[in-house]
Design a protein around this motif. Structure first.
Motif, PDB file in Angstrom:
ATOM      1  N   PHE A  10       5.365  38.164  65.192  1.00  0.00           N
ATOM      2  CA  PHE A  10       4.701  37.104  64.439  1.00  0.00           C
ATOM      3  C   PHE A  10       3.207  37.384  64.470  1.00  0.00           C
ATOM      4  N   GLY A  11       2.635  37.668  63.292  1.00  0.00           N
ATOM      5  CA  GLY A  11       1.240  38.079  63.210  1.00  0.00           C
ATOM      6  C   GLY A  11       0.267  36.923  63.257  1.00  0.00           C
ATOM      7  N   ASP A  16      -2.211  30.146  63.262  1.00  0.00           N
ATOM      8  CA  ASP A  16      -3.539  29.573  63.099  1.00  0.00           C
ATOM      9  C   ASP A  16      -3.932  28.834  64.368  1.00  0.00           C
ATOM     10  N   ILE A  17      -5.197  28.516  64.501  1.00  0.00           N
ATOM     11  CA  ILE A  17      -5.707  27.952  65.758  1.00  0.00           C
ATOM     12  C   ILE A  17      -5.175  26.552  66.035  1.00  0.00           C
ATOM     13  N   SER A  45       0.797  38.252  68.040  1.00  0.00           N
ATOM     14  CA  SER A  45      -0.603  38.620  67.868  1.00  0.00           C
ATOM     15  C   SER A  45      -1.472  37.491  68.419  1.00  0.00           C
ATOM     16  N   ALA A  46      -2.778  37.723  68.458  1.00  0.00           N
ATOM     17  CA  ALA A  46      -3.725  36.647  68.760  1.00  0.00           C
ATOM     18  C   ALA A  46      -3.788  35.698  67.570  1.00  0.00           C
ATOM     19  N   PRO A  47      -4.145  34.430  67.799  1.00  0.00           N
ATOM     20  CA  PRO A  47      -4.308  33.510  66.666  1.00  0.00           C
ATOM     21  C   PRO A  47      -5.341  34.033  65.671  1.00  0.00           C
ATOM     22  N   LEU A 129      -2.466  38.316  75.171  1.00  0.00           N
ATOM     23  CA  LEU A 129      -1.884  37.884  76.455  1.00  0.00           C
ATOM     24  C   LEU A 129      -1.904  36.366  76.580  1.00  0.00           C
ATOM     25  N   ALA A 130      -2.999  35.753  76.146  1.00  0.00           N
ATOM     26  CA  ALA A 130      -3.088  34.288  76.195  1.00  0.00           C
ATOM     27  C   ALA A 130      -2.057  33.646  75.263  1.00  0.00           C
ATOM     28  N   MET A 131      -1.931  34.195  74.045  1.00  0.00           N
ATOM     29  CA  MET A 131      -1.000  33.604  73.082  1.00  0.00           C
ATOM     30  C   MET A 131       0.440  33.770  73.540  1.00  0.00           C
TER      31      MET A 131
END
Length: 461
Positions: A10-11, A16-17, A45-47, A129-131
Motif C-alpha cells: 500500500f503506497g 494520507d496523513i 510506504s510512509a504517509p 518503520l513508524a507507519m
C-alpha cells in the motif's frame, strides 16, 4: 502443494496523513487473508509527503538551522488516536515515542552532510518503520493476529549503496526463516517498505519508490516455499495515456503488460512500478498485479507472457529530458562510468555522426536533465567541449507487437505535422518509438498520437 501467500503493498498515495483509507485497507487485508492459505505480508510506504518533509528536516540539520520533527510525529500520534483501539493505544504511543527519539538521535548525529546510513535511518525511522508499527497495532486492535519484524532480523539484505541499495538474494535467503516462522504461526506481517540493511546491520534505502521493490523482492524471496501473489495497490488503473494530458479523449484500461513493456513505460514517464522492481520480477518470473484501490476490477498484470492484441499499448510523455553531445572517442569511458559506477540506466545512446570538420560526435538522450545540471562541470572532465540541449521532452509509443506491424511510426508522425520534432528514434524492434520535442509540446504530442491509437491498432487486422 505449496500454500498460497499474498504480498500486498500500500503506497503513500493511499496513506494520507489523516488515514482516510485505513478502514478500507483493513478490509483489503481481510479479503486477502480469507482468499489465501497463509499471511498476507503487508508492505507499507510512509504517509503521503512524509519522506519529502523528512528530507527537508535532514537538510536543515546539515545546514545547522534545524527544523522541528514534531509535525512528522504528530501525524502518527493522530493516526493512533483515530484508529488504534482498546489496550493497544498506550503501547502504540510508546512505540511512536521510541521511534521519535531514535529519529532525533540520528538527526543530531548529522555533520554537514545529510546522506549515507544516517539519511537512510532518518527516512525509515520517521517514515515506513513508524507507519508499519502503527498499522501493526491497528491490525491487532481490530482482531487480526499480526506482527512486525525487528530491525535486527530484517529480511532484506542489500549492498552498501545506502541511498539507492540493491537487495542481495543469497544473503537475504539466510534470513527468510524469520518471515516463514511468523507465517506458519498464521500471523499477518506488517512490513516497512523502502528499508534494507547491509550484511553488518546498517540501514539502507531502496531508492525512490522502493516500497514496490520491497514487496516484489519479498515475494521472490519466498517463492520457492509458497505460491506467492504480488499485489501493488495504486491510486489509479494503468491506462493508455495520462487522462490529465488528454481530458477530451477516452483512455483504454491496459489489462496486461509484458515485463519489457512495463520497463519501457516506467522509464519513459508512466508511473507504474519502480524499474528495479520490474527487473526483480522479471528475474524470478514473478507476475505483478497492479490494483487500483477504489476499482480493483481494473487491475493490470505484468508478466512474461503477452496478452491481448494491441500493437500500441500506451503513449507516455516525460518532461525534463536533455540531449548531451560529446566527442565519440571520449564517450565510451563516459558511458561506462555512468552505467557501472553511477548505476544510471536512464539514458539512451542516440548514435554518432561525423561533422564537416571531421570530428565524430556521439549524442545521448537523458531522461533526467536535473542530473546533468547538477553534474555538468564534473561531466566536462570527460570532454570539456561537450554540449547539452536542455528543455526537451520525450513522447514514447510502447508495445512489443510494433516490431511486426509496419506503418505505426508513419501514422504517429503524420498526426503531429505541426510540431517540431527534435529527434526521432524509430526502432519498433525495441518495443518503443521515441519522439523528442520541446517540453512545451509534450502534452500536445501525446494527445495527437493517442487520437490515432485505434487506427494504429488496426494495422494488422
Amino acid at each position: 502443494m505449496k500454500k498460497t501467500l499474498a504480498v500486498a503493498k500500500f503506497g503513500g498515495g493511499l496513506l494520507d496523513i489523516e488515514g482516510k483509507r485505513i478502514i478500507n485497507i483493513l478490509q483489503k487485508i481481510r479479503e486477502l487473508k480469507d482468499k489465501h492459505d497463509i499471511g498476507p505480508i503487508v508492505v507499507f510506504s510512509a504517509p503521503m509527503g512524509i519522506t519529502d518533509k523528512l528530507i527537508q528536516i535532514g537538510n536543515s540539520y546539515a545546514q545547522s538551522s534545524p527544523l522541528s520533527l514534531n509535525p512528522i510525529f504528530e501525524v502518527y500520534y493522530n493516526l493512533a488516536k483515530l484508529y488504534v483501539k482498546d489496550g493497544y493505544y498506550n503501547k502504540t504511543l510508546k512505540v511512536i515515542d521510541n521511534l521519535k527519539t531514535l529519529t532525533l538521535d540520528a538527526l543530531n548525529s548529522i555533520n554537514k552532510r545529510f546522506d549515507g546510513n544516517v539519511k537512510a535511518k532518518i527516512l525509515t525511522l520517521g517514515g515506513e518503520l513508524a507507519m508499519s508499527a502503527i498499522m501493526d497495532n491497528i491490525l491487532k486492535s481490530n482482531g487480526f493476529d499480526s506482527c512486525r519484524i525487528s530491525l535486527s532480523d530484517w529480511p532484506i539484505v542489500t549492498d552498501d549503496s545506502f541511498d539507492d541499495a540493491s537487495p542481495n538474494y543469497e544473503l537475504s535467503k539466510k534470513r527468510r526463516n524469520i518471515l516463514m516462522d511468523c507465517l506458519e504461526k498464521e500471523k499477518i506481517i506488517s512490513l516497512a517498505g523502502f528499508l534494507g540493511v547491509t550484511s553488518d546491520g546498517l540501514e539502507t534505502i531502496l531508492g525512490r519508490g522502493g516500497s514496490d521493490l520491497s514487496a516484489v523482492f519479498i515475494s521472490c524471496l519466498l517463492k520457492s516455499r509458497f505460491q506467492t501473489e504480488t499485489l501493488l495497490f495504486k491510486d489509479v488503473p494503468i491506462q493508455s495515456a495520462d487522462p490529465k494530458v488528454i481530458p477530451d479523449q477516452l483512455t483504454d484500461h491496459i489489462t496486461a503488460l509484458t515485463y519489457n513493456e512495463a520497463h519501457k513505460a516506467s522509464m519513459m514517464g508512466m508511473k507504474i512500478v519502480q524499474n528495479p522492481a520490474i527487473a526483480m520480477a522479471r528475474r524470478f518470473l514473478q507476475p505483478l498485479l497492479i490494483v487500483p484501490f477504489d476499482c480493483p476490477r481494473k487491475y493490470s498484470i505484468i508478466q512474461a507472457k503477452p496478452i491481448g492484441g494491441d500493437i500500441v499499448k500506451c503513449i507516455t510523455g516525460k518532461f525534463g529530458a536533455a540531449i548531451l553531445s560529446m566527442n565519440d572517442e571520449k564517450s565510451r569511458s563516459f558511458e561506462d562510468s555512468l552505467r557501472i559506477w553511477e548505476k544510471r540506466n536512464d539514458f539512451l545512446d542516440l548514435g554518432a555522426e561525423t561533422l564537416e570538420t571531421g570530428v565524430r560526435i556521439r549524442d545521448f538522450l537523458f531522461m533526467d536533465s536535473d542530473f546533468l545540471k547538477k553534474n555538468e562541470e564534473k561531466l566536462k572532465g570527460f570532454d570539456e567541449n561537450l554540449k547539452i540541449d536542455y528543455g526537451l521532452g520525450v513522447v514514447t509509443l510502447i508495445g512489443d507487437k510494433m516490431k511486426d506491424s509496419p506503418g505505426v511510426a508513419s501514422l504517429a508522425i503524420s498526426s503531429i505535422s505541426g510540431i517540431n520534432i527534435k529527434r526521432g528514434i524509430f526502432a519498433p524492434h525495441t518495443s518503443q518509438i521515441i519522439i523528442v520535442v520541446d517540453e512545451k509540446n509534450v502534452n500536445a504530442t501525446v494527445a495527437a498520437i493517442h487520437a490515432k491509437k485505434t487506427e494504429m491498432n488496426k494495422s494488422t487486422h
